[in-house]
Enzyme design. Structure first.
Site, PDB file in Angstrom:
ATOM      1  N   LYS A  88      41.093  48.170  41.048  1.00  0.00           N
ATOM      2  CA  LYS A  88      40.916  47.281  42.317  1.00  0.00           C
ATOM      3  C   LYS A  88      39.762  47.857  42.960  1.00  0.00           C
ATOM      4  O   LYS A  88      39.741  49.304  43.128  1.00  0.00           O
ATOM      5  CB  LYS A  88      42.144  46.788  42.868  1.00  0.00           C
ATOM      6  CG  LYS A  88      41.939  45.915  43.767  1.00  0.00           C
ATOM      7  CD  LYS A  88      42.280  44.518  42.890  1.00  0.00           C
ATOM      8  CE  LYS A  88      42.100  42.994  43.555  1.00  0.00           C
ATOM      9  NZ  LYS A  88      42.821  41.969  42.717  1.00  0.00           N
ATOM     10  N   ASP A 110      38.119  38.516  44.043  1.00  0.00           N
ATOM     11  CA  ASP A 110      39.348  38.512  44.736  1.00  0.00           C
ATOM     12  C   ASP A 110      39.043  37.986  46.066  1.00  0.00           C
ATOM     13  O   ASP A 110      38.017  37.257  46.129  1.00  0.00           O
ATOM     14  CB  ASP A 110      40.075  39.890  44.638  1.00  0.00           C
ATOM     15  CG  ASP A 110      41.444  39.977  45.212  1.00  0.00           C
ATOM     16  OD1 ASP A 110      42.354  39.429  44.511  1.00  0.00           O
ATOM     17  OD2 ASP A 110      41.784  40.030  46.352  1.00  0.00           O
TER      18      ASP A 110
END
Ligand code: NDP
Ligand code: 2IT
Length: 444
Positions: free
Chosen positions: A124, A164
């Protein structure tokens, strides 16, 4: 393994990272029993190696705003684990982004990606840059500066970022263009790309659709479906929009959605025309959900979340820890039968306990929202074979993957009384594959 001891150690070594500790605690508490059946895991200190990211990149990003000021943000990439495939996971651009949040997301992503059945490790990244209120030109300059640092750490077989919160098609386009310029290569470096340059059909829809496919599987275990069910949705971004679309398609009714300023309650239901308005408002004009209430004359509650409204199903699709114990109790009191998480870790540990004690259907994000990264994996495959599949083909594959994740949860999560603990099921199933791959590859 003694889960409490491992956690206490992580808290001591990495203080002030509450979201990371929260995500680790949830996984450890549910895999402890299975883990301890394999003494070879402990001998290889597998648990510490699995909880601590492989590496963390942190960098300064400077960019020029429209007034000519030089602005500073932080950029990050957490490469958590690549035992089963290249690092894979989204980028989040939001003012709240910090190491703790990205470490929790990268940790979760590792188990989620394992569940998808596709070869992807967990990662991430992101920045505390907020696209909110910025011009297109500012967003483009930021993305270019961000990629100027990130590019050396990623690659189509190394680490493949995606979107995201705050990173959608627009941002992916600017990031892709910069990567291509820097490397002089046209590759499948990011997923969620535009259809014209290597993107996959159904990727924008995948997380929301996947969540509803998973919910449908859960309802099926009780002999139910979505028809006539009232749904409470939070968020109004990518995940929320396609969650609402699929609920409508399957005959359900959506009465709420939200943004970071508040929520709307529309007792008549958000129909197709109203959903088109939300998509235009959010994706084109980048406006506020309050404007929906003004247009359609319904209730808007500033600074609040929708969990006090009455509904059969809750579909949190905004952000972490958006349902606390109080909210969970209200949902149960109002007769909710299922909670399926589009967002990552939207329910606090206390809220999860409330749902599980009430024995309702409760699916954690790493299972229910895995459709997004699954279609990202399918986008990587299409890029590798230099072909594009039809929407129907991708959608069928997505359905199959969500079904298989549901089966894995039932297999590993069914308790003695027949109640399916989807948290345990997802964690154990996701963990075992990564653990076996790590064992096979030695102590590196
Ligand atoms: P978007 O940026 O498209 O939308 C996010 C939505 O949530 C917006 O409505 C936003 O409001 C709201 N929101 C964001 N932060 C907060 C906050 N702190 N408090 C209240 N509301 C907030 O992001 P996505 O739809 O892509 O992501 C939503 C969730 O789904 C996240 O948890 C993400 O990690 C998860 N997810 C996303 C996937 C994907 O493929 N995109 C895949 C799997 C999970 P505002 O407009 O005011 O900012
Ligand atoms: O949380 C997630 O799974 C995502 N944001 C999608 C990640 C991806 O690589 O598609």
């Amino acid at each position: 393994m003694n889960a409490q001891k491992v956690l206490a150690d992580l808290q001591r070594r990495f203080p002030n990272e509450p979201e990371y500790h929260q995500a680790v605690e949830e996984v450890l508490s549910t895999i402890e029993e299975e883990y301890n059946k394999h003494p070879e895991f402990d001998k290889a200190n597998l648990i510490e190696r699995l909880c601590i990211p492989d590496r963390v990149f942190q960098f300064r990003v400077n960019w020029m705003d429209d007034a000519g000021n030089i602005r500073t943000n932080m950029g990050y990439r957490i490469q958590h684990n690549n035992a089963i495939g290249p690092y894979k996971g989204g980028l989040r651009f939001h003012a709240s982004v910090n190491l703790s949040i990205l470490k929790f997301l990268a940790f979760e992503q590792t188990f989620k990606n394992s569940l998808t059945t596709l070869p992807m490790g967990g990662a991430k990244g992101g920045s505390d840059f907020s696209p909110r209120g910025k011009s297109n030109a500012e967003v483009m300059r930021f993305c270019q500066s961000f990629m100027l640092e990130l590019w050396r750490h990623i690659g189509p077989d190394t680490d493949v970022p995606a979107g995201d919160i705050g990173v959608g098609g627009r941002e992916i386009g600017y990031l892709f263009g910069t990567y291509k310029k820097l490397t002089h290569e046209f590759s499948g470096i990011l997923t969620g790309k535009g259809l014209e340059y290597g993107g996959s059909l159904i990727r924008p829809e995948a997380t929301g659709y996947g969540n509803i496919y998973f919910l449908t599987e859960m309802l099926k275990t009780k002999g139910m479906d979505l028809k006539g069910k009232t749904c409470l949705v939070s968020g109004s971004g990518n995940v929320a929009q396609y969650t609402m679309e699929k609920v409508l398609e399957l005959g359900g009714k959506v009465v709420t959605c939200s943004d970071s300023d508040g929520y709307i309650y529309d007792p008549d239901g958000i129909d197709r025309e109203k959903l088109d308005y939300i998509m235009e408002l959010k994706n084109l004009y980048r406006g506020r959900i309050r404007e929906y209430a003004e247009k359609y004359g319904c209730k808007y509650v500033a600074g609040a979340r929708p969990w006090g409204e009455k509904g059969d199903i809750a579909l949190p699709s905004a952000t972490q820890n958006e349902i606390d114990e109080y909210d969970a109790k209200k949902l149960i009191a109002n007769g909710v039968i299922a909670v399926s998480e589009g967002a990552n870790m939207p329910s606090t540990p206390e809220a999860i306990r409330v749902f599980q004690q009430a024995k309702i259907l409760y699916a954690p994000g790493k299972a229910a929202n895995a459709g997004g990264v699954s279609v990202s994996g399918l986008e990587m495959t299409q890029n590798s074979i230099r072909l594009s599949w039809t929407a129907q083909e991708v959608d069928e594959k997505l359905k199959g993957i969500m079904k298989s994740i549901h089966e894995a949860c039932v297999k590993y999560g069914t308790e003695a009384d027949g109640y399916v603990n989807y948290v345990k099921g997802a964690n154990v199933a996701g963990f075992m594959k990564v653990a076996k791959a790590m064992m096979a590859q030695g102590t590196i």
